[in-house]
Design a protein around this motif. Structure first.
Motif, PDB file in Angstrom:
ATOM      1  N   GLU A  82       0.838  -1.211   0.000  1.00 54.35           N
ATOM      2  CA  GLU A  82       0.000   0.000   0.000  1.00 54.35           C
ATOM      3  C   GLU A  82       0.868   1.255   0.000  1.00 54.35           C
ATOM      4  N   VAL A  83       1.950   1.222   0.814  1.00 50.25           N
ATOM      5  CA  VAL A  83       2.849   2.388   0.860  1.00 50.25           C
ATOM      6  C   VAL A  83       3.490   2.615  -0.497  1.00 50.25           C
ATOM      7  N   ASN A  84       3.911   1.535  -1.197  1.00 53.73           N
ATOM      8  CA  ASN A  84       4.537   1.684  -2.515  1.00 53.73           C
ATOM      9  C   ASN A  84       3.573   2.312  -3.515  1.00 53.73           C
ATOM     10  N   THR A  85       2.272   1.962  -3.384  1.00 52.19           N
ATOM     11  CA  THR A  85       1.272   2.569  -4.281  1.00 52.19           C
ATOM     12  C   THR A  85       1.250   4.080  -4.118  1.00 52.19           C
ATOM     13  N   ASP A  86       1.243   4.528  -2.843  1.00 50.85           N
ATOM     14  CA  ASP A  86       1.262   5.978  -2.583  1.00 50.85           C
ATOM     15  C   ASP A  86       2.567   6.592  -3.078  1.00 50.85           C
ATOM     16  N   LEU A  87       3.716   5.887  -2.852  1.00 44.87           N
ATOM     17  CA  LEU A  87       5.016   6.437  -3.266  1.00 44.87           C
ATOM     18  C   LEU A  87       5.116   6.539  -4.788  1.00 44.87           C
ATOM     19  N   ILE A  88       4.511   5.566  -5.482  1.00 45.82           N
ATOM     20  CA  ILE A  88       4.534   5.626  -6.954  1.00 45.82           C
ATOM     21  C   ILE A  88       3.766   6.841  -7.453  1.00 45.82           C
ATOM     22  N   ASP A  89       2.607   7.139  -6.777  1.00 43.57           N
ATOM     23  CA  ASP A  89       1.862   8.359  -7.141  1.00 43.57           C
ATOM     24  C   ASP A  89       2.715   9.590  -6.907  1.00 43.57           C
ATOM     25  N   GLU A  90       3.449   9.615  -5.769  1.00 45.04           N
ATOM     26  CA  GLU A  90       4.330  10.758  -5.493  1.00 45.04           C
ATOM     27  C   GLU A  90       5.452  10.824  -6.533  1.00 45.04           C
ATOM     28  N   LEU A  91       5.990   9.642  -6.912  1.00 46.76           N
ATOM     29  CA  LEU A  91       7.063   9.599  -7.916  1.00 46.76           C
ATOM     30  C   LEU A  91       6.593  10.202  -9.234  1.00 46.76           C
ATOM     31  N   LYS A  92       5.365   9.840  -9.645  1.00 48.94           N
ATOM     32  CA  LYS A  92       4.818  10.396 -10.888  1.00 48.94           C
ATOM     33  C   LYS A  92       4.703  11.913 -10.808  1.00 48.94           C
ATOM     34  N   THR A  93       4.241  12.362  -9.649  1.00 49.90           N
ATOM     35  CA  THR A  93       4.064  13.820  -9.460  1.00 49.90           C
ATOM     36  C   THR A  93       5.408  14.535  -9.554  1.00 49.90           C
ATOM     37  N   GLU A  94       6.440  13.984  -8.857  1.00 45.97           N
ATOM     38  CA  GLU A  94       7.760  14.618  -8.860  1.00 45.97           C
ATOM     39  C   GLU A  94       8.363  14.596 -10.252  1.00 45.97           C
ATOM     40  N   LEU A  95       8.190  13.484 -10.984  1.00 47.93           N
ATOM     41  CA  LEU A  95       8.708  13.410 -12.356  1.00 47.93           C
ATOM     42  C   LEU A  95       8.004  14.420 -13.268  1.00 47.93           C
ATOM     43  N   ALA A  96       6.699  14.581 -13.028  1.00 46.98           N
ATOM     44  CA  ALA A  96       5.922  15.523 -13.854  1.00 46.98           C
ATOM     45  C   ALA A  96       6.388  16.955 -13.631  1.00 46.98           C
ATOM     46  N   THR A  97       6.796  17.247 -12.399  1.00 42.03           N
ATOM     47  CA  THR A  97       7.235  18.623 -12.078  1.00 42.03           C
ATOM     48  C   THR A  97       8.731  18.800 -12.300  1.00 42.03           C
ATOM     49  N   GLY A  98       9.437  17.737 -12.675  1.00 44.01           N
ATOM     50  CA  GLY A  98      10.859  17.855 -12.969  1.00 44.01           C
ATOM     51  C   GLY A  98      11.764  17.761 -11.773  1.00 44.01           C
ATOM     52  N   ASN A  99      11.252  17.340 -10.639  1.00 47.88           N
ATOM     53  CA  ASN A  99      12.076  17.190  -9.425  1.00 47.88           C
ATOM     54  C   ASN A  99      12.783  15.837  -9.467  1.00 47.88           C
ATOM     55  N   THR A 100      13.858  15.763 -10.193  1.00 47.14           N
ATOM     56  CA  THR A 100      14.542  14.477 -10.418  1.00 47.14           C
ATOM     57  C   THR A 100      15.111  13.900  -9.141  1.00 47.14           C
ATOM     58  N   GLN A 101      15.756  14.750  -8.332  1.00 46.98           N
ATOM     59  CA  GLN A 101      16.383  14.242  -7.094  1.00 46.98           C
ATOM     60  C   GLN A 101      15.332  13.681  -6.152  1.00 46.98           C
ATOM     61  N   GLN A 102      14.222  14.414  -6.033  1.00 47.64           N
ATOM     62  CA  GLN A 102      13.150  13.925  -5.149  1.00 47.64           C
ATOM     63  C   GLN A 102      12.583  12.608  -5.675  1.00 47.64           C
ATOM     64  N   ALA A 103      12.475  12.515  -7.003  1.00 46.93           N
ATOM     65  CA  ALA A 103      11.969  11.277  -7.604  1.00 46.93           C
ATOM     66  C   ALA A 103      12.915  10.115  -7.331  1.00 46.93           C
ATOM     67  N   ILE A 104      14.223  10.393  -7.364  1.00 44.39           N
ATOM     68  CA  ILE A 104      15.206   9.327  -7.070  1.00 44.39           C
ATOM     69  C   ILE A 104      15.061   8.868  -5.628  1.00 44.39           C
ATOM     70  N   ASP A 105      14.873   9.839  -4.695  1.00 44.53           N
ATOM     71  CA  ASP A 105      14.691   9.467  -3.272  1.00 44.53           C
ATOM     72  C   ASP A 105      13.458   8.589  -3.099  1.00 44.53           C
ATOM     73  N   ILE A 106      12.387   8.977  -3.779  1.00 47.64           N
ATOM     74  CA  ILE A 106      11.155   8.184  -3.663  1.00 47.64           C
ATOM     75  C   ILE A 106      11.367   6.795  -4.261  1.00 47.64           C
ATOM     76  N   ALA A 107      12.091   6.741  -5.361  1.00 44.50           N
ATOM     77  CA  ALA A 107      12.367   5.433  -5.972  1.00 44.50           C
ATOM     78  C   ALA A 107      13.178   4.560  -5.025  1.00 44.50           C
ATOM     79  N   ASP A 108      14.129   5.175  -4.323  1.00 44.66           N
ATOM     80  CA  ASP A 108      14.907   4.401  -3.329  1.00 44.66           C
ATOM     81  C   ASP A 108      13.988   3.855  -2.239  1.00 44.66           C
ATOM     82  N   ASP A 109      13.017   4.701  -1.802  1.00 43.59           N
ATOM     83  CA  ASP A 109      12.070   4.221  -0.788  1.00 43.59           C
ATOM     84  C   ASP A 109      11.273   3.034  -1.315  1.00 43.59           C
ATOM     85  N   ILE A 110      10.853   3.129  -2.585  1.00 43.01           N
ATOM     86  CA  ILE A 110      10.080   2.027  -3.183  1.00 43.01           C
ATOM     87  C   ILE A 110      10.935   0.753  -3.216  1.00 43.01           C
TER      88      ILE A 110
END
Length: 498
Positions: A436-464
Motif C-alpha cells: 500500500e505504501v509503494n502505491t502511494d510512493l509511486i503516485d508521489e514519484l509520478k508527481t515529482e517526475l511531472a514537475t521535474g524534481n529528479t532528485q526527489q523522484a530518485i529518493d522516492i524510488a529508493d524508498d520504493i
C-alpha cells in the motif's frame, strides 16, 4: 516523536453554539448554568466550558471548571459527569507535566467508566494512561494500556480512537527498537486518520515519519513530512504536536548548517510550549537552545536556557512526583490483580458448584438404584434388567467422556491453528502494508517526475526499492512458515527404506 492525547472533546455531547465565538459560547453556557435546576445539566455545561478553555491552552481556567464538573457530578451521583470531570483534570495535569496527578485522575476515571460500561471514555482514558507511562519511560506498560484501548475502540467500531491508538503504538514500538512493528502501526494510523478526516492523527503520524527519516539522516524527506504536519496541527489546534514539528525542523536546519533558521524554529517551539503550558515541550526546546548557544560560543544565552531546562525538568521529574507515580502505579496493578483474583475465585466457585450438583445427581441415581434393587431383589428377572440399565448408563458415561476428550483435542487443535494463522498473518500484514505504501510512493514519484524534481523522484524510488526488499523478506518469512508446517505434517522422514 509524539503520541496522541485524546482530549475531552471526544467525550462531549454536540452543542448548538459551534458557529459562535468562544467567548460568546462561554457567556451563553454560563447563562444556561444559572437557569438550570438540574445538577447533571450543570455538570455537562461546566465541562463544556472547561473544554473551551483547554482548547485555548487556558489551563488554569480549564482546571477550575473541570473540578466544578466533578463536584456537581458527585453531588448528583452522576457517574458519567464524574468521568468527564476526572478526564479533563487528568488532561490538564498531563499537559502541565504533573504526571502523578494526571495518572491519579485517569485511574479514578477509568474505574468509574468501566463500572458503567462507558466504552468510549474507557478507550480514551486507557490511551492517555499509556501516554503517561511513556513519559516515565515505561513503554511496555504504555503498550499494554494502548492495546487495551485499541481493543475497546474496535469493539465499539470507533475508527478515530483506533487510529490514535495505532499511532501511539507505533511510537512505543519504535522506542523499544521494534522498527517493523512501529512502521506498520504508523502507516495504518495514517491511512485510518485520513479516512476519518482526523487532522490530529494525520499530524502525529507525519511527525513520527519525519522523526524516523531524521534519524536516518534523510533530511529532505524528514523536512517534507514535518512541514506537511504543521497545517494539520493548526487545524486540530494541537500545539503539543506543533512544538514537536517545529523542533524537528530546527534540528534539520542545524544539521544543514543554517543556524539562523534553526534558532528561529527552536524559539518558536519554546514560545508555543510556554504559552500552552506544555512543560515537556519547554524542556525539549530549552535543551536544544542550550546546546545551540554552547556551540555558538554564546555562554550567557546558553546558561539562561539551561536554567529554563532545569526548572522544567524539576517540575516534571521531582523525587516527590516520582514516588507518587510509583505508588499510583503499584495501586493500579494491585487493583487489576484483585479483579483477576475475584474472577478466578468466581470461576473456582462455579466449578465447585457444578461438581456438587454432579455428585448430588449421582447420589440420587445411586439411591434410586439401591431402592429399586431392594424392592426387586426377590425378582431375579427385574434385577437383571436393572443391571442392564446400569450398564447402559456406564456406557453412556464412557461415551460422554470420550466426546469430552475429543472436544479438548479439537480445542487444542483450534488454538494451534490460530497460532499458525497468526504467525503467517504477521508477514502477510507487512507485505500488504508495504505494498500500500509503494502505491502511494509511486503516485508521489509520478508527481515529482511531472514537475521535474529528479532528485526527489530518485529518493522516492529508493524508498520504493527498500519497501520491495521488505516485501520480499516478509514473503520469504511466510514461505518458510508454510514449508515448516508441511515438513512437520509429514509422517515419514523422507528417507527411502527397504
Amino acid at each position: 516523536m509524539k503520541s496522541i492525547l485524546k482530549i475531552t472533546v471526544l467525550l462531549l455531547l454536540p452543542f448548538f453554539m459551534v458557529a459562535q465565538s468562544q467567548q460568546q459560547q462561554i457567556d451563553s453556557l454560563k447563562k444556561l448554568i444559572a437557569a438550570s435546576r438540574e445538577d447533571t445539566v450543570k455538570a455537562l455545561l461546566l465541562n463544556k466550558i472547561g473544554n473551551i478553555y483547554s482548547n485555548n491552552s487556558n489551563l488554569d481556567s480549564a482546571l477550575l471548571f473541570y473540578e466544578q464538573t466533578l463536584e456537581r457530578s458527585q453531588k448528583a451521583d452522576f457517574l458519567m459527569g464524574q468521568v468527564k470531570g476526572l478526564f479533563g483534570i487528568g488532561n490538564v495535569f498531563y499537559y502541565t507535566g504533573n504526571y502523578p496527578k494526571a495518572l491519579n485522575a485517569y485511574l479514578s476515571a477509568l474505574k468509574i467508566s468501566e463500572e458503567i460500561n462507558y466504552s468510549l471514555a474507557t478507550a480514551n482514558i486507557l490511551m492517555n494512561i499509556g501516554n503517561v507511562y511513556s513519559y516515565e519511560g515505561d513503554y511496555r506498560q504504555s503498550i499494554n494500556y494502548t492495546i487495551r484501548a485499541y481493543g475497546v475502540a474496535k469493539t465499539i467500531d470507533n475508527e478515530q480512537v483506533a487510529a490514535s491508538a495505532l499511532n501511539n503504538l507505533g511510537e512505543y514500538y519504535k522506542n523499544l527498537n521494534m522498527p517493523d512493528s512501529a512502521l506498520s502501526c504508523i502507516q495504518k494510523a495514517y491511512t485510518l486518520g485520513n479516512k476519518v478526516n482526523d487532522p490530529g492523527v494525520v499530524a502525529a503520524t507525519l511527525i513520527n515519519l519525519g522523526a524516523d527519516f531524521l534519524k536516518k539522516k534523510q533530511l529532505d524527506t524528514a523536512m517534507r513530512y514535518y512541514r506537511r504536519s504543521i497545517p494539520y496541527t493548526k487545524l486540530a489546534g494541537d500545539d503539543d504536536n506543533e512544538c514537536e514539528a517545529l523542533l524537528g525542523i530546527a534540528e534539520i536546519f542545524k544539521q544543514l548548517g543554517k543556524p539562523d533558521s534553526s534558532l528561529y524554529y527552536a524559539r518558536q517551539c519554546l514560545a508555543v510550549g510556554t504559552i500552552g503550558g506544555f512543560t515537556i515541550n519547554e524542556l525539549e526546546a530549552a535543551e536544544f537552545l542550550t546546546s545551540y548557544f554552547k556551540e555558538q560560543g554564546k555562554f550567557d544565552s546558553a546558561f539562561h536556557y539551561q536554567e529554563v531546562s532545569i526548572a522544567a525538568k524539576d517540575s516534571l521529574y521531582s523525587q516527590e512526583k516520582t514516588k507518587e507515580f510509583q505508588n499510583l502505579s503499584f495501586a493500579e496493578r494491585q487493583r487489576q490483580r484483585d479483579i483477576e483474583e475475584r474472577e478466578a475465585a468466581y470461576q473456582a466457585s462455579l466449578r465447585f458448584y457444578l461438581l456438587d450438583v454432579a455428585v448430588l445427581f449421582l447420589l440420587v441415581l445411586a439411591f434410586i438404584f439401591w431402592r429399586n434393587n431392594r424392592k426387586n431383589k426377590k425378582a431375579k428377572h427385574l434385577l437383571q434388567l436393572q443391571k442392564e440399565q446400569i450398564q447402559i448408563s456406564l456406557t453412556d458415561l464412557k461415551a460422554t467422556q470420550s466426546q469430552l476428550i475429543q472436544s479438548e483435542k479439537m480445542a487444542s487443535l483450534g488454538e494451534l491453528t490460530a497460532g499458525i494463522a497468526h504467525e503467517i498473518q504477521n508477514p502477510l500484514n507487512f507485505v500488504n502494508n508495504f505494498s500500500e505504501v509503494n502505491t502511494d510512493l509511486i503516485d508521489e514519484l509520478k508527481t515529482e517526475l511531472a514537475t521535474g524534481n529528479t532528485q526527489q523522484a530518485i529518493d522516492i524510488a529508493d524508498d520504493i526499492k527498500d519497501n520491495e526488499q521488505k516485501i520480499n523478506h516478509h514473503g520469504k518469512r511466510a514461505d518458510a512458515i508454510v514449508k515448516g508446517m508441511l515438513q512437520h505434517s509429514r509422517s515419514s522422514t523422507g528417507v527411502k527404506e527397504p
